[in-house]
Design an enzyme around this catalytic site. Structure first.
Site, short mmCIF file in Angstrom:
data_model
loop_
_atom_site.label_atom_id
_atom_site.label_comp_id
_atom_site.label_asym_id
_atom_site.label_seq_id
_atom_site.Cartn_x
_atom_site.Cartn_y
_atom_site.Cartn_z
CG ASP A 37 -2.17 -0.71 1.05
OD1 ASP A 37 -2.48 -1.04 -0.10
OD2 ASP A 37 -2.88 -0.94 2.04
CE LYS A 59 -8.33 3.78 -3.04
NZ LYS A 59 -8.75 3.22 -1.78
CG MET A 172 -8.38 8.40 6.76
SD MET A 172 -9.28 6.94 6.24
CE MET A 172 -9.67 6.17 7.78
C1 LIG Z 1 -6.80 4.22 5.63
S1 LIG Z 1 -6.22 4.69 7.18
C2 LIG Z 1 -5.21 3.31 7.56
C3 LIG Z 1 -4.81 3.26 9.02
C4 LIG Z 1 -3.83 2.15 9.31
N1 LIG Z 1 -4.41 0.87 9.06
C5 LIG Z 1 -3.31 2.23 10.73
O1 LIG Z 1 -3.59 1.33 11.55
O2 LIG Z 1 -2.56 3.16 11.02
C6 LIG Z 1 -5.07 5.94 6.74
C7 LIG Z 1 -4.96 7.03 7.77
O3 LIG Z 1 -4.14 6.62 8.85
C8 LIG Z 1 -3.42 7.72 9.34
N2 LIG Z 1 -1.97 7.48 9.17
C9 LIG Z 1 -1.41 6.36 8.69
N3 LIG Z 1 -0.07 6.45 8.72
C10 LIG Z 1 0.22 7.65 9.24
C11 LIG Z 1 1.43 8.34 9.55
N4 LIG Z 1 2.64 7.78 9.33
N5 LIG Z 1 1.34 9.58 10.09
C12 LIG Z 1 0.16 10.15 10.34
N6 LIG Z 1 -1.02 9.55 10.07
C13 LIG Z 1 -1.00 8.32 9.54
C14 LIG Z 1 -3.90 8.95 8.58
O4 LIG Z 1 -5.00 9.50 9.26
C15 LIG Z 1 -4.33 8.31 7.28
O5 LIG Z 1 -5.22 9.13 6.58
#
Ligand SMILES: C[S@@+](CC[C@H](N)C(=O)[O-])C[C@H]1O[C@@H](n2cnc3c(N)ncnc32)[C@H](O)[C@@H]1O
Length: 254
Positions: A37, A59, A172
């Protein structure tokens, strides 16, 4: 190449390469093919056998974005043709990761699955910033909410969350910051501490700490964008500014 068809969902953790589990690395080493991803560090791919095909299915602007249905189909197709498919996902596969949809689809096709948890950005990103999402005597629970639902609207859970003393973590949610602020203000929570951490655990990480009243201005000033974690609650006031700490220590040692 292994012959048995299997799909392993591996949580890569947030941002940095070294936040994956040892079990996750072992799965990568035994992969026959990897589908990964956008929020996964590409450096992790070096832990797969060199000849293994690595397919980006995230994406990201300028690259083809696969729909969830297409990803499900690919997982099954490659499990049947290649054997062990490792599905590398950001954070934890089951925290807003659509991991269960992939498992369900695989099972419909009688393909064995395994899930290897990852550090979710919801917990790991605040933690790396010294924000304890629970703290004895301050908060008795934490909520993790999506700021944006599948219909593109703000989650109704944010309205409930604005009434609690729980620590609230919103993923998000950057695009919905104005609405989040409006909802909290309607509950008279103007002085509640809030932090936004963009690109957590990455070299380009940005952090802003403020209160509900002033966060919007600060976010504009700091040009905060996605991906970011929003943390709201009294625990945010415990945020440890490690960079300052290191600078002070360096000064002392000079
Ligand atoms: C589709 S969700 C997936 C979350 C993921 N499965 C998790 O457990 O972290 C994606 C969101 O996770 C958050 N996110 C993921 N990685 C991040 C990072 N390194 N820094 C800040 N926010 C992050 C953001 O809010 C992003 O829009």
């Amino acid at each position: 190449m292994s012959t048995a068809s299997k799909i392993t969902l591996v949580g890569a953790g947030p941002g940095g390469t070294d936040l994956i589990s040892l079990r996750g690395l072992k799965a990568l080493a035994k992969a026959d093919i990897v589908l990964y991803d956008a929020l996964v560090s590409e450096e992790l791919l070096q832990y797969c056998p060199q000849a293994v095909q690595k397919i980006y299915v995230g994406k990201r602007a300028s690259k083809h974005a696969y729909s969830q249905d297409e990803i499900n189909e690919l997982l099954v197709k490659y499990a049947l043709s290649h054997g062990h498919v490792v599905r590398l996902k950001g954070g934890d596969p089951f925290v807003f990761g659509r991991g269960y949809e992939e498992i369900e689809f695989a099972h419909k096709h009688q393909i064995e699955t395994e899930v290897i948890p990852g550090i979710s950005s919801a917990i790991g990103v605040p933690s790396l910033q010294g924000i304890p999402i629970t703290h004895r005597g301050t908060t008795e629970s934490f909520w993790v909410i999506t700021g944006t639902t599948s219909s593109g609207k703000i989650s109704q859970d944010v309205y409930l969350a604005a009434k609690t003393t729980a620590t609230v973590v919103i993923l998000m949610g950057v695009g919905k910051l104005a609405e989040i602020v409006r909802i909290y203000k309607a509950e008279g929570r103007d002085s509640l501490p809030i932090a936004i951490i963009q690109n957590g655990a990455l070299p380009n990480e940005k952090v802003i700490v403020a209160d509900i009243q002033s966060i919007e201005n600060q976010a504009v000033e700091a040009q905060i964008g996605s991906p970011a974690v929003i943390v709201i609650g009294e625990v945010v006031s415990f945020h440890v500014d490690y960079s300052k700490f290191i600078k002070e220590n360096e000064l002392v040692s000079i």
